[in-house]
Design a protein around this motif. Structure first.
Motif, PDB file in Angstrom:
ATOM      1  N   LEU A   1       0.879  -1.256   0.127  1.00  0.00           N
ATOM      2  CA  LEU A   1       0.093  -0.021  -0.067  1.00  0.00           C
ATOM      3  C   LEU A   1       0.811   1.297  -0.077  1.00  0.00           C
ATOM      4  N   ASP A   2       0.465   2.231  -0.814  1.00  0.00           N
ATOM      5  CA  ASP A   2       1.176   3.490  -0.804  1.00  0.00           C
ATOM      6  C   ASP A   2       0.839   4.444   0.231  1.00  0.00           C
ATOM      7  N   VAL A   3       1.863   4.868   1.042  1.00  0.00           N
ATOM      8  CA  VAL A   3       1.570   5.773   2.194  1.00  0.00           C
ATOM      9  C   VAL A   3       0.900   7.094   1.796  1.00  0.00           C
ATOM     10  N   ARG A   4       1.414   7.617   0.683  1.00  0.00           N
ATOM     11  CA  ARG A   4       0.861   8.950   0.192  1.00  0.00           C
ATOM     12  C   ARG A   4      -0.839   8.659   0.002  1.00  0.00           C
ATOM     13  N   ARG A   5      -1.034   7.821  -0.619  1.00  0.00           N
ATOM     14  CA  ARG A   5      -2.548   7.537  -1.198  1.00  0.00           C
ATOM     15  C   ARG A   5      -3.142   7.117   0.376  1.00  0.00           C
ATOM     16  N   LEU A   6      -2.561   6.366   1.259  1.00  0.00           N
ATOM     17  CA  LEU A   6      -3.354   6.201   2.544  1.00  0.00           C
ATOM     18  C   LEU A   6      -3.923   7.766   3.326  1.00  0.00           C
ATOM     19  N   GLN A   7      -2.714   8.414   3.021  1.00  0.00           N
ATOM     20  CA  GLN A   7      -3.075   9.983   3.516  1.00  0.00           C
ATOM     21  C   GLN A   7      -4.225  10.701   2.832  1.00  0.00           C
ATOM     22  N   VAL A   8      -4.230  10.535   1.495  1.00  0.00           N
ATOM     23  CA  VAL A   8      -5.196  11.011   0.613  1.00  0.00           C
ATOM     24  C   VAL A   8      -6.676  10.399   1.207  1.00  0.00           C
ATOM     25  N   LEU A   9      -6.743   9.229   1.235  1.00  0.00           N
ATOM     26  CA  LEU A   9      -7.860   8.549   1.687  1.00  0.00           C
ATOM     27  C   LEU A   9      -8.272   8.958   3.314  1.00  0.00           C
ATOM     28  N   ARG A  10      -7.447   9.245   4.018  1.00  0.00           N
ATOM     29  CA  ARG A  10      -7.692   9.767   5.372  1.00  0.00           C
ATOM     30  C   ARG A  10      -8.328  10.943   5.208  1.00  0.00           C
TER      31      ARG A  10
END
Length: 308
Positions: free
Chosen positions: A2-11
């Protein structure tokens, strides 16, 4: 993965409730946010958001990943703060390798100053032999090593910082016939019996090289690798010696010290550091403190007729 940057976008989307609000918060376009979420859903293999009216809400998988995104964000913030503290010299650990006579005159005052300027930095000190000091610094097991006569070059990314030229002085019994001379030529000691004070290595080499230049080889009749003991042997009349000034800070009452010429043996004391270690503010501070301690511990006035 999982991409950490994309996780922060989801958040951001989950906390904002809409893609448009998340985009405004992140400084992205709504299209870019939607693309990031879609790519994350592809990585996760499941839907992460579902539409509710004009907004969105997380699925069970989306909520799970959002909770982990919060944890990751907190951990990253802590890591950034810790890194800033390390680079500013507020925290950290430095490992220093040194030799005995440099310990009290150079390392001790330098570490004391470092503690005053960077109280959150711990310094690990170890007294080790010459070759091991250099190896540990070169291989990264020590941040700084105080050495004598290090060979150059030491390798890529290694810096040798000259701290002090430490000249040798003649050490004579107080009743010796040469004790009345204010300065000796090195070849004045050619016919003498000698007390050795240096093990084989970089501290002995200036003595042997100087005597060879003066046309003789010293006749060592007593060996000692401790300057205080060696001075005791000289005071007892067992021989004469050549010892570095840093090793003669507390002269034995039964000896006199005399400068020598023709030539004057000198050992060069340096610090070995890795270029990458110099990125640490605390290590640069320690190196500056060592330079200042070396200046304060310099040869100063030469020994006078009373051996002072």
């Amino acid at each position: 993965m999982l991409d950490v940057r994309r996780l922060q976008v989801l958040r951001a989307v989950v906390s904002s409730g809409t893609v448009t609000a998340a985009a405004a918060h992140l400084g992205y376009t709504p299209s870019a946010v939607s693309q990031q979420v879609a790519a994350l859903e592809k990585q996760a293999g499941t839907a992460l958001l579902e539409r509710v009216g004009r907004g969105v809400r997380p699925t069970a998988a989306g909520l799970l990943l959002t909770e982990h995104a919060v944890l990751i964000g907190t951990a990253v913030a802590r890591a950034e703060s810790a890194l800033a503290d390390l680079r500013a010299g507020r925290t950290g650990r430095l490992s220093v390798r040194y030799f005995a006579t440099a310990g009290s005159t150079l390392v001790a005052p330098a570490v004391a100053r470092l503690r005053a300027e960077h109280p959150g930095v711990r310094v690990d000190l170890a007294l080790v032999d010459s070759e091991e000091r250099i190896r540990e610094a070169v291989r990264g097991r020590a941040d700084l090593a105080v050495v004598v006569g290090a060979p150059e070059p030491l390798g890529d990314g290694i810096r040798l910082v000259r701290l002090l030229d430490d000249p040798y002085a003649a050490v004579l019994p107080t009743a010796h016939p040469l004790a009345g001379k204010p300065t000796l030529n090195l070849n004045d000691l050619a016919g003498e019996q000698w007390v050795g004070s240096e093990p084989p290595g970089p501290c002995l080499e200036p003595v042997l090289a100087g005597c060879a230049a003066a046309g003789f080889s010293p006749d060592f009749v007593v060996e000692s690798e401790d300057y205080a003991t060696a001075q005791g042997f000289v005071a007892a009349g067992l021989g004469v010696g050549l010892m570095p000034r840093l090793g003669l800070r507390n002269p034995h009452p039964g000896v006199v010290l005399r400068p020598v010429r023709g030539p004057e043996p000198v050992r060069v004391i340096s610090a070995v550091v890795r270029e990458t270690s110099l990125e640490q503010t605390a290590l640069r501070g320690l190196l500056d403190a060592l330079r200042d301690a070396a200046t304060a511990a310099g040869p100063g006035d030469e020994p006078g007729p009373e051996g002072s």
